[in-house]
Motif scaffolding. Structure first.
Motif, PDB file in Angstrom:
ATOM      1  N   GLN A 119      17.544  76.057  -4.206  1.00  0.00           N
ATOM      2  CA  GLN A 119      18.897  75.788  -4.696  1.00  0.00           C
ATOM      3  C   GLN A 119      19.355  74.395  -4.283  1.00  0.00           C
ATOM      4  OE1 GLN A 119      21.099  78.037  -6.549  1.00  0.00           O
ATOM      5  NE2 GLN A 119      19.056  78.772  -6.982  1.00  0.00           N
ATOM      6  N   GLU A 121      17.330  71.963  -3.514  1.00  0.00           N
ATOM      7  CA  GLU A 121      16.458  71.029  -4.233  1.00  0.00           C
ATOM      8  C   GLU A 121      16.929  70.831  -5.670  1.00  0.00           C
ATOM      9  OE1 GLU A 121      12.434  72.372  -3.885  1.00  0.00           O
ATOM     10  OE2 GLU A 121      12.254  71.665  -1.821  1.00  0.00           O
ATOM     11  N   ALA A 122      17.336  71.919  -6.298  1.00  0.00           N
ATOM     12  CA  ALA A 122      17.799  71.811  -7.685  1.00  0.00           C
ATOM     13  C   ALA A 122      19.043  70.927  -7.761  1.00  0.00           C
ATOM     14  CB  ALA A 122      18.089  73.196  -8.260  1.00  0.00           C
ATOM     15  N   GLY A 123      19.978  71.159  -6.843  1.00  0.00           N
ATOM     16  CA  GLY A 123      21.199  70.353  -6.829  1.00  0.00           C
ATOM     17  C   GLY A 123      20.899  68.881  -6.572  1.00  0.00           C
ATOM     18  N   ARG A 124      20.063  68.632  -5.555  1.00  0.00           N
ATOM     19  CA  ARG A 124      19.748  67.251  -5.213  1.00  0.00           C
ATOM     20  C   ARG A 124      18.955  66.564  -6.315  1.00  0.00           C
ATOM     21  NH1 ARG A 124      20.580  65.566  -0.180  1.00  0.00           N
ATOM     22  NH2 ARG A 124      20.949  63.637  -1.324  1.00  0.00           N
ATOM     23  N   SER A 125      18.059  67.322  -6.972  1.00  0.00           N
ATOM     24  CA  SER A 125      17.229  66.711  -8.018  1.00  0.00           C
ATOM     25  C   SER A 125      18.081  66.308  -9.225  1.00  0.00           C
ATOM     26  CB  SER A 125      16.103  67.656  -8.456  1.00  0.00           C
ATOM     27  OG  SER A 125      16.595  68.655  -9.320  1.00  0.00           O
ATOM     28  N   LEU A 126      19.274  66.898  -9.334  1.00  0.00           N
ATOM     29  CA  LEU A 126      20.184  66.508 -10.422  1.00  0.00           C
ATOM     30  C   LEU A 126      21.022  65.291 -10.037  1.00  0.00           C
ATOM     31  CD1 LEU A 126      21.273  70.093 -11.456  1.00  0.00           C
ATOM     32  CD2 LEU A 126      20.144  68.461 -12.970  1.00  0.00           C
ATOM     33  N   GLY A 127      20.792  64.776  -8.835  1.00  0.00           N
ATOM     34  CA  GLY A 127      21.511  63.581  -8.405  1.00  0.00           C
ATOM     35  C   GLY A 127      22.773  63.886  -7.627  1.00  0.00           C
ATOM     36  N   MET A 128      23.033  65.191  -7.378  1.00  0.00           N
ATOM     37  CA  MET A 128      24.245  65.533  -6.629  1.00  0.00           C
ATOM     38  C   MET A 128      24.055  65.202  -5.152  1.00  0.00           C
ATOM     39  SD  MET A 128      25.219  69.101  -8.547  1.00  0.00           S
ATOM     40  CE  MET A 128      26.436  69.592  -7.351  1.00  0.00           C
ATOM     41  N   THR A 129      25.155  64.849  -4.494  1.00  0.00           N
ATOM     42  CA  THR A 129      25.079  64.534  -3.071  1.00  0.00           C
ATOM     43  C   THR A 129      24.885  65.819  -2.281  1.00  0.00           C
ATOM     44  OG1 THR A 129      27.464  64.785  -2.825  1.00  0.00           O
ATOM     45  CG2 THR A 129      26.661  62.567  -3.336  1.00  0.00           C
TER      46      THR A 129
ATOM     47  N   ASN B  72      20.100  59.172  -4.690  1.00  0.00           N
ATOM     48  CA  ASN B  72      20.946  59.909  -5.631  1.00  0.00           C
ATOM     49  C   ASN B  72      20.979  59.237  -6.993  1.00  0.00           C
ATOM     50  OD1 ASN B  72      21.611  61.915  -3.800  1.00  0.00           O
ATOM     51  ND2 ASN B  72      23.381  60.811  -3.021  1.00  0.00           N
ATOM     52  N   ARG B  75      17.647  59.908  -8.678  1.00  0.00           N
ATOM     53  CA  ARG B  75      17.512  61.324  -9.046  1.00  0.00           C
ATOM     54  C   ARG B  75      18.309  61.656 -10.304  1.00  0.00           C
ATOM     55  NH1 ARG B  75      18.083  63.682  -3.031  1.00  0.00           N
ATOM     56  NH2 ARG B  75      15.876  63.878  -2.511  1.00  0.00           N
ATOM     57  N   PHE B  82      11.530  73.172 -12.121  1.00  0.00           N
ATOM     58  CA  PHE B  82      10.780  73.800 -11.035  1.00  0.00           C
ATOM     59  C   PHE B  82      10.014  75.029 -11.519  1.00  0.00           C
ATOM     60  CE2 PHE B  82      14.450  71.667  -9.278  1.00  0.00           C
ATOM     61  CZ  PHE B  82      13.960  71.030  -8.146  1.00  0.00           C
ATOM     62  N   VAL B 104      28.333  64.204 -11.041  1.00  0.00           N
ATOM     63  CA  VAL B 104      27.588  62.967 -10.796  1.00  0.00           C
ATOM     64  C   VAL B 104      27.975  61.881 -11.794  1.00  0.00           C
ATOM     65  CG1 VAL B 104      25.291  61.936 -10.584  1.00  0.00           C
ATOM     66  CG2 VAL B 104      25.665  64.308  -9.854  1.00  0.00           C
TER      67      VAL B 104
END
Lengths: 221, 239
Positions: A119, A121-129, B72, B75, B82, B104
């Motif tokens: 979860q 990883e998914a958030g971070r991979s979308l560019g979220m802080t 960020n 990304r 996944f 974002v």
């Protein structure tokens, strides 16, 4: 010996006033505890080492010493340091809130680490802080899972709040003591006090069970 | 689009990636195959810094990844899909898709939802916008995950074994979406065990084993004429 129902009836208004105060300090303390506990719980799993250690010291200290002693420290010892008397109400909520925060921190820490790491990883991979991912993705999921242990903490705190009677704060237990000092009705009053506590704790556990059921359904969907 | 130089990654004493160089041009579909434990997923995860490289340089769309802000920023331009979907279970499909664009990219809910509807249409799930992930099949969840990544308008899409957790009959619907994406000109890096997909869609194939690229080239060439012994051994098991 005789059991005077009249005494119970006559004492009820004062006892219920005390019960309302008990509910009030418990609610305020748990709110403070949840706020402190949320941040301390996150700090406990933070990558920043000093933050992690500070949170661990806080948790260890307040879980490892009696609440009664903590109340004494805040109400009697702290004023010696600051030179200012503390209002019993403030002292009661501060002591109970900070104490409860230590337990809540551990509850949140467990709740957050129980959320699948995919979860984050998914958030971070979308560019979220990290903060946004925590706020919108991890904590909402953790919150649903910690409802039952938070409910237990709420109940424990409600009972433990009887300890603030020692600083003369007039909640349920203290009002019971005051009535007994006047009437010598230890049996009637302590039993009444116990029943009132029981009604309050049972109500909370019912409410938590309801929340748990409702949130579990919405988690599934 | 992506330039990887001398990438090494160790977990403790265990060196997973032992020096990898890859250049991915725009619109390329690079397929990475290899036995499990070969480091192919770690390689993919290094591209958007879900794993921090021990050594080496990674440049995505001209930006070298270093520091939290840059991470960020990069990304946001790199979509990732996944193996286990990783949809947000407490949000419905639409909320899953609009969250990151709103937080974002700071675009309005209205625009985000419009875009989300278009993407759901594209992956064939327009009617599922208010379903929760648990109510969807694995294949549907993965298509939502692809739509969620696309909602950020990424320049590159990374796929980490996107069909490995799916029941066999659901693999096709996900591959179809990926094929359509490839045809539309999306730059893609795909780690997969789907050799049919690799052959049909891949513009370039990398065979990874033991933390190194053993062989690379056109998928057709490698499948028909593998040069390295290890490639031959691997292909003989999976084809």
């Amino acid at each position: 010996m005789s059991f005077s129902f009249d005494l119970v009836i006559n004492s009820l208004p004062l006892l219920l006033t005390g019960a309302a105060v008990t509910v009030e300090i418990t609610a305020l303390s748990i709110t403070l505890g949840i706020i402190i506990g949320l941040f301390a719980g996150i700090a406990r799993i933070s990558k920043i080492r000093p933050l992690r250690y500070a949170a661990a010291v806080y948790v260890d200290f307040f879980r490892g010493t009696p609440l009664l002693v903590q109340i004494f420290i805040i109400y009697f010892a702290l004023p010696l340091l600051t030179g200012q008397r503390i209002d019993p109400f403030i002292a009661a909520i501060t002591a109970c809130g900070i104490n409860s925060g230590a337990y809540v921190a551990e509850i949140f820490r467990a709740g957050i680490t129980s959320v699948d790491k995919g979860q984050m990883e998914a958030g971070r991979s979308l560019g979220m802080t990290w903060v946004d991912t925590m706020r919108y993705i991890i904590i909402p999921q953790a919150f649903r899972r910690v409802i039952p242990p938070l409910g237990n903490e709420f109940i424990a705190l409600l009972k433990d709040s009887s300890l603030v009677s020692v600083i003369g704060f007039e909640e349920l237990t203290r009002n019971g003591q005051l009535i007994i000092a006047r009437t010598y009705g230890a049996m009637e009053i302590w039993l009444s006090v116990a029943v009132i506590y029981l009604i309050m704790t049972l109500s909370i556990s019912r409410f938590v069970a309801y929340l748990e059921k409702r949130w579990r359904v919405s988690d599934k969907h | 689009m992506i330039s990887i130089k001398g990438l090494k990654k160790s977990f403790g004493d265990l060196e997973i990636l032992k020096g990898i160089d890859i250049h991915v041009a725009p619109k390329e579909v690079v397929v990475i195959i290899g036995p499990s434990g070969s480091g192919k997923s770690t390689l993919l995860r290094c591209i958007n810094y879900l794993e921090e490289p021990t050594e080496g340089q990674i440049i995505v769309d001209g930006t070298e990844i270093s520091g939290e802000a840059k991470i960020n920023q990069v990304r946001a331009e790199v979509g990732m899909v996944f193996q286990r979907f990783n949809l947000f279970p407490h949000m419905n499909v639409l909320e899953n898709i609009v969250l990151a664009p709103m937080k974002v990219r700071k675009i309005s809910r209205e625009d985000a939802e419009k875009k989300a509807q278009e993407l759901l249409e594209r992956v064939g799930l327009a009617d599922k916008w208010n379903a929760y992930p648990e109510q969807l099949s694995g294949g549907q969840q993965q298509r939502v995950a692809i739509a969620r990544a696309l909602a950020m308008n990424p320049k590159v899409m990374l796929f980490d074994e996107p069909t490995s957790a799916l029941d066999p009959e659901l693999v096709g619907e996900v591959l179809d979406v990926m094929k359509e994406l490839a045809r539309s000109g999306m730059t893609m890096v795909v780690v997969t065990h789907e050799m049919g997909f690799a052959r049909e869609v891949g513009t370039r194939l990398l065979f990874v084993d033991g933390g190194r690229i053993i062989e690379e080239g056109a998928p057709k060439d490698i499948f028909e004429n593998p040069k390295e012994e290890r490639t031959k051994a691997f292909l003989s098991k999976v084809l």
